[in-house]
Design an enzyme around this catalytic site. Structure first.
Site, short mmCIF file in Angstrom:
data_model
loop_
_atom_site.label_atom_id
_atom_site.label_comp_id
_atom_site.label_asym_id
_atom_site.label_seq_id
_atom_site.Cartn_x
_atom_site.Cartn_y
_atom_site.Cartn_z
N LYS A 84 31.08 5.10 -57.41
CA LYS A 84 32.03 4.02 -57.74
C LYS A 84 31.84 3.54 -59.18
CE LYS A 84 30.72 1.10 -54.53
NZ LYS A 84 29.60 1.82 -53.90
N ARG A 113 20.66 -0.48 -47.22
CA ARG A 113 21.98 -0.53 -47.86
C ARG A 113 22.98 0.38 -47.15
NH1 ARG A 113 20.12 0.85 -53.76
NH2 ARG A 113 22.34 0.84 -54.29
N ARG A 142 19.09 9.23 -59.65
CA ARG A 142 19.39 8.09 -60.53
C ARG A 142 18.10 7.43 -60.99
NH1 ARG A 142 23.71 3.70 -58.60
NH2 ARG A 142 22.19 2.97 -57.11
N ARG A 166 33.03 -6.05 -49.35
CA ARG A 166 32.06 -5.29 -48.55
C ARG A 166 32.07 -5.72 -47.09
NH1 ARG A 166 28.50 -4.01 -53.10
NH2 ARG A 166 26.81 -2.62 -52.55
N ARG A 191 16.31 -0.16 -60.59
CA ARG A 191 16.73 -1.26 -59.71
C ARG A 191 15.73 -1.47 -58.59
NH1 ARG A 191 23.04 -0.56 -58.21
NH2 ARG A 191 22.20 -1.44 -56.29
P1 AMP Z 1 25.69 -2.77 -55.81
O1 AMP Z 1 25.29 -2.83 -57.26
O2 AMP Z 1 27.18 -2.81 -55.61
O3 AMP Z 1 25.04 -1.63 -55.08
O4 AMP Z 1 25.14 -4.11 -55.14
C1 AMP Z 1 23.76 -4.40 -55.12
C2 AMP Z 1 23.47 -5.46 -54.08
O5 AMP Z 1 24.15 -6.68 -54.43
C3 AMP Z 1 23.91 -5.15 -52.67
O6 AMP Z 1 22.98 -4.35 -51.95
C4 AMP Z 1 24.03 -6.55 -52.08
O7 AMP Z 1 22.75 -7.11 -51.81
C5 AMP Z 1 24.62 -7.33 -53.25
N1 AMP Z 1 26.09 -7.28 -53.25
C6 AMP Z 1 26.88 -6.71 -54.19
N2 AMP Z 1 28.17 -6.85 -53.88
C7 AMP Z 1 28.20 -7.53 -52.71
C8 AMP Z 1 29.25 -7.96 -51.84
N3 AMP Z 1 30.54 -7.72 -52.13
N4 AMP Z 1 28.90 -8.63 -50.70
C9 AMP Z 1 27.62 -8.88 -50.40
N5 AMP Z 1 26.58 -8.49 -51.15
C10 AMP Z 1 26.86 -7.81 -52.30
#
Ligand code: AMP
Length: 195
Positions: free
Chosen positions: A13, A150, A127, A88, A139
């Site tokens: 994404k 996740r 990554r 999400r 991260r």
């Molecule tokens: P990402 O960078 O999109 O993988 O997001 C990293 C982390 O941020 C996720 O594992 C969640 O803990 C939190 N997070 C990001 N976007 C959301 C969302 N839309 N709803 C809830 N938690 C989120």
């Protein structure tokens, strides 16, 4: 152009959003990036979100919906945006529909990157290696345990979001296992008519 990219962690994404921002000159709104910035700045939201994110679980809908509501009001989002990592949950998707309807807006497309879950662990490990080689910080949630959480969060809480958009005829899918350029071409093919 108002777009959503859906898909599990590691689906690509972020990579595809970055390309689309160039093509359409609209910002990529990544809730993960916004939350990581809040964590780094130790804001009240960041302090609340840190341990949840580190474990790989989802931050509460209220917090995330609030962040997105503020962000899409910014002038640079007036012409459109790509949402990456949001919604999400079905509750977030419903909140977004209300938010956009209030502004007289609607989504142009919701694109899901379909990937084979077995490949995602390898992509995450790749990554991590790339970040380390580039001397960049890894991260906190890019480790096997948090990654499993996740993926579970994706399966249980986010997969129903695809069904939500499919029901209203808004969901389009792309093979996310194809090479990056081919995925981009497939997305262009879907968006082309929307220009
Ligand atoms: P990402 O960078 O999109 O993988 O997001 C990293 C982390 O941020 C996720 O594992 C969640 O803990 C939190 N997070 C990001 N976007 C959301 C969302 N839309 N709803 C809830 N938690 C989120």
């Amino acid at each position: 152009m108002k777009l959503i990219l859906l898909g599990p962690p590691g689906a690509g994404k972020g990579t595809q959003s970055a390309r689309l921002t160039q093509k359409y000159a609209i910002p990529q709104l990544s809730t993960g990036d916004m939350l990581r910035a809040a964590v780094a700045a130790k804001t009240p939201i960041g302090l609340k979100a840190k341990s949840i994110m580190d474990a790989g679980a989802l931050v509460s809908d209220d917090i995330v919906v609030g962040i997105v509501a503020d962000r899409i009001q910014q002038p640079d989002a007036a012409r459109g945006f790509i949402l990456d990592g949001f919604p999400r949950t079905v509750q977030q998707a419903q909140a977004l529909d209300v938010m956009l309807a209030d502004k007289g807006m609607d989504l142009d497309a919701v694109i899901e990157l379909k990937v084979d879950e077995d490949a995602l662990h390898d992509r995450m490990a790749h990554r991590v290696k790339e970040m380390q080689a580039a001397g960049q910080p890894v991260r906190a949630d890019d480790n096997p345990e948090a990654f499993r959480t996740r993926l579970t969060a994706y399966r249980t809480q986010t997969a129903p979001v695809s069904a939500y958009y499919a029901k209203s005829g808004r969901l389009k899918t792309v093979d996310g296992m194809a090479p990056i350029d081919e995925v981009s071409k497939a997305i262009d093919g879907l968006l082309g008519p929307l220009g």
